[in-house]
Structure formats: C-alpha cells, structure tokens
Design an enzyme around this catalytic site. Structure first.
Site, PDB file in Angstrom:
ATOM      1  N   ARG A   1     -72.707 -33.892  63.266  1.00 49.78           N
ATOM      2  CA  ARG A   1     -73.390 -33.233  62.160  1.00 49.78           C
ATOM      3  C   ARG A   1     -74.060 -34.266  61.279  1.00 49.78           C
ATOM      4  O   ARG A   1     -73.413 -35.196  60.791  1.00 49.78           O
ATOM      5  CB  ARG A   1     -72.383 -32.412  61.338  1.00 49.78           C
ATOM      6  CG  ARG A   1     -73.040 -31.632  60.216  1.00 49.78           C
ATOM      7  CD  ARG A   1     -72.071 -30.672  59.569  1.00 49.78           C
ATOM      8  NE  ARG A   1     -70.929 -31.349  58.962  1.00 49.78           N
ATOM      9  CZ  ARG A   1     -69.978 -30.726  58.275  1.00 49.78           C
ATOM     10  NH1 ARG A   1     -70.024 -29.412  58.168  1.00 49.78           N
ATOM     11  NH2 ARG A   1     -68.984 -31.402  57.743  1.00 49.78           N
TER      12      ARG A   1
ATOM     13  N   THR B   1     -78.454 -33.362  56.308  1.00 43.95           N
ATOM     14  CA  THR B   1     -78.959 -31.997  56.510  1.00 43.95           C
ATOM     15  C   THR B   1     -77.868 -31.007  56.895  1.00 43.95           C
ATOM     16  O   THR B   1     -78.078 -29.794  56.817  1.00 43.95           O
ATOM     17  CB  THR B   1     -80.018 -31.985  57.621  1.00 43.95           C
ATOM     18  OG1 THR B   1     -79.399 -32.320  58.875  1.00 43.95           O
ATOM     19  CG2 THR B   1     -81.120 -32.987  57.331  1.00 43.95           C
TER      20      THR B   1
ATOM     21  N   ASP C   1     -61.070 -34.086  57.816  1.00 46.03           N
ATOM     22  CA  ASP C   1     -61.860 -34.301  59.029  1.00 46.03           C
ATOM     23  C   ASP C   1     -60.917 -34.348  60.232  1.00 46.03           C
ATOM     24  O   ASP C   1     -60.126 -35.278  60.383  1.00 46.03           O
ATOM     25  CB  ASP C   1     -62.641 -35.612  58.917  1.00 46.03           C
ATOM     26  CG  ASP C   1     -63.608 -35.809  60.075  1.00 46.03           C
ATOM     27  OD1 ASP C   1     -63.143 -35.940  61.227  1.00 46.03           O
ATOM     28  OD2 ASP C   1     -64.818 -35.840  59.825  1.00 46.03           O
TER      29      ASP C   1
ATOM     30  N   ASP D   1     -61.150 -37.532  62.506  1.00 44.90           N
ATOM     31  CA  ASP D   1     -60.546 -38.710  61.888  1.00 44.90           C
ATOM     32  C   ASP D   1     -59.026 -38.641  61.933  1.00 44.90           C
ATOM     33  O   ASP D   1     -58.348 -39.642  62.191  1.00 44.90           O
ATOM     34  CB  ASP D   1     -61.006 -38.843  60.442  1.00 44.90           C
ATOM     35  CG  ASP D   1     -62.422 -39.394  60.318  1.00 44.90           C
ATOM     36  OD1 ASP D   1     -62.925 -39.947  61.327  1.00 44.90           O
ATOM     37  OD2 ASP D   1     -63.013 -39.273  59.251  1.00 44.90           O
TER      38      ASP D   1
END
Length: 210
Positions: free
Chosen positions: A105, A109, A201, A204
C-alpha cells in the site's frame, strides 16, 4: 449472486484474537497465534466442500465413510502478511497448492501497488482461498482477487483476521460473488488507513520488523 460475510465468533478464535491484539504479545507468540487462528478459520471456510461415500475395511468389518469429493484447493496469500496464515491452512489441507500475490500500500495515496503474481498453472480447476490478516481499505484484497479472476478459478473465498467496515464494504462492492470470512469486525480506519482498534501492522508483528 451475492455471497456471505461471516464473522467467526467461535470461543477459541475470539480468545486467541484477544491475545493477538495485545501490544505486549511477542513476535513468536503473535506468529503462532496467527497460525492457529488461520487453521480454525479454514476449518469453518471449508465446511461446504462436497462429500462422497466410500467403503473402508476396518480391522472389524466394513464401514461406510465419507471423503471430500475430489475438490482441488489453492491458498493465495497477499504478501507479505498473508504468508503468516498459510501454514495453518496447509496443516489442514496439505495437498493444496500455494500461489503468491505481492501488493503493498502506497503510504501517501493508500492505493495498492502490485509487484508480483505467481499462481498455480491449474488455478482454473481449483477453489481459491485468499489470505490477508488485515482488511483495511480493501484495496489490496480487491486487486488481488481481480488478478485471480483473470485465471477463472472455480470459486474464491477471502479470509482475514480483522476487518474494517470500509474495507468490508469496498470488497463486497467490487466482488459481490466472493465469500468473506473474518474473526473480528472493528470500528473504523484512522487517517493513516490503520484499523482501529486493530492490532497494529500485522506484517511487522509477524516478522519482527516493527
């Protein structure tokens, strides 16, 4: 035909999800929990596989039994976090093929950027399960399923551990023919596109890169 959206509320899944969310859960435990939750989710997502009758000779006689009726399955994780769900799925269906779709991603944006796609050659003969722990904006899932549909598989199901309403709505709108399974439906996305309350995340936390 519009398909189902199923929130898996099994006590084992919900218990493990609570530990998964905890910011103090270690990388090792987080990875193991994703594996265990995925296995429980696949158990439910394969509930509708067709069966056929066979006869089996036991030490004491003949038993009429049931086996899965020749369905070919494929698991397709969205890299990289989706890989964390594959081992749990393969524990239950070791004969399944595994494809990979690489999407990240764009942090500016929030749009998906595809960089890799490798699927089984006979994907058109298989029922496909796409895995990604988080369904946030929905962009990656929408794009990955679009790529898979170009190969005309028999069916597609999407499995995530946590979903945001925005991602769920985007995926449902883009692919109304895809069944969606998730363990938790959260409140909203923040300004950075992260699920709230979420679990951070997932990639992660699975790979220790947080």
């Amino acid at each position: 035909m519009e398909r189902t959206i199923k929130i898996l509320d099994h006590p084992l899944i919900q218990h493990k999800l609570s530990i998964l969310r905890d910011k103090n859960t270690s990388t090792k435990d987080f990875r193991e929990l994703v594996n265990e939750i995925s296995m429980l989710m696949i158990y439910d997502a394969t509930r509708d596989l067709p069966m056929e009758d066979i006869c089996v000779e036991t030490p004491c006689g003949t038993a009429r039994c049931k086996i899965i009726a020749g369905r070919k399955l494929a698991f397709v994780p969205i890299l990289r976090a989706g890989l964390g769900m594959v081992d749990g799925a393969l524990n239950l269906v070791p004969s399944a093929r595994v494809g990979h779709i690489g999407i990240y991603r764009d942090e500016q944006t929030l749009k998906p950027v595809e960089y890799y796609c490798k699927l089984p050659k006979d994907i058109g003969e298989r029922d496909v399960f796409v895995t990604d722990p988080m369904l946030a904006t929905g962009g990656s899932a929408v794009d990955a399923i679009r790529q898979i549909k170009l190969r005309c598989p028999k069916s597609i199901k999407f499995l995530c551990i946590i979903a945001a309403p925005e991602g769920l709505e985007a995926l449902k709108k883009a692919h109304c023919d895809v069944d969606i399974y998730c363990a938790g439906l959260d409140d909203h996305l923040n300004e950075k596109g992260y699920i709230v309350p979420g679990l951070g995340d997932a990639g992660d936390r699975i790979y220790g890169t947080k």
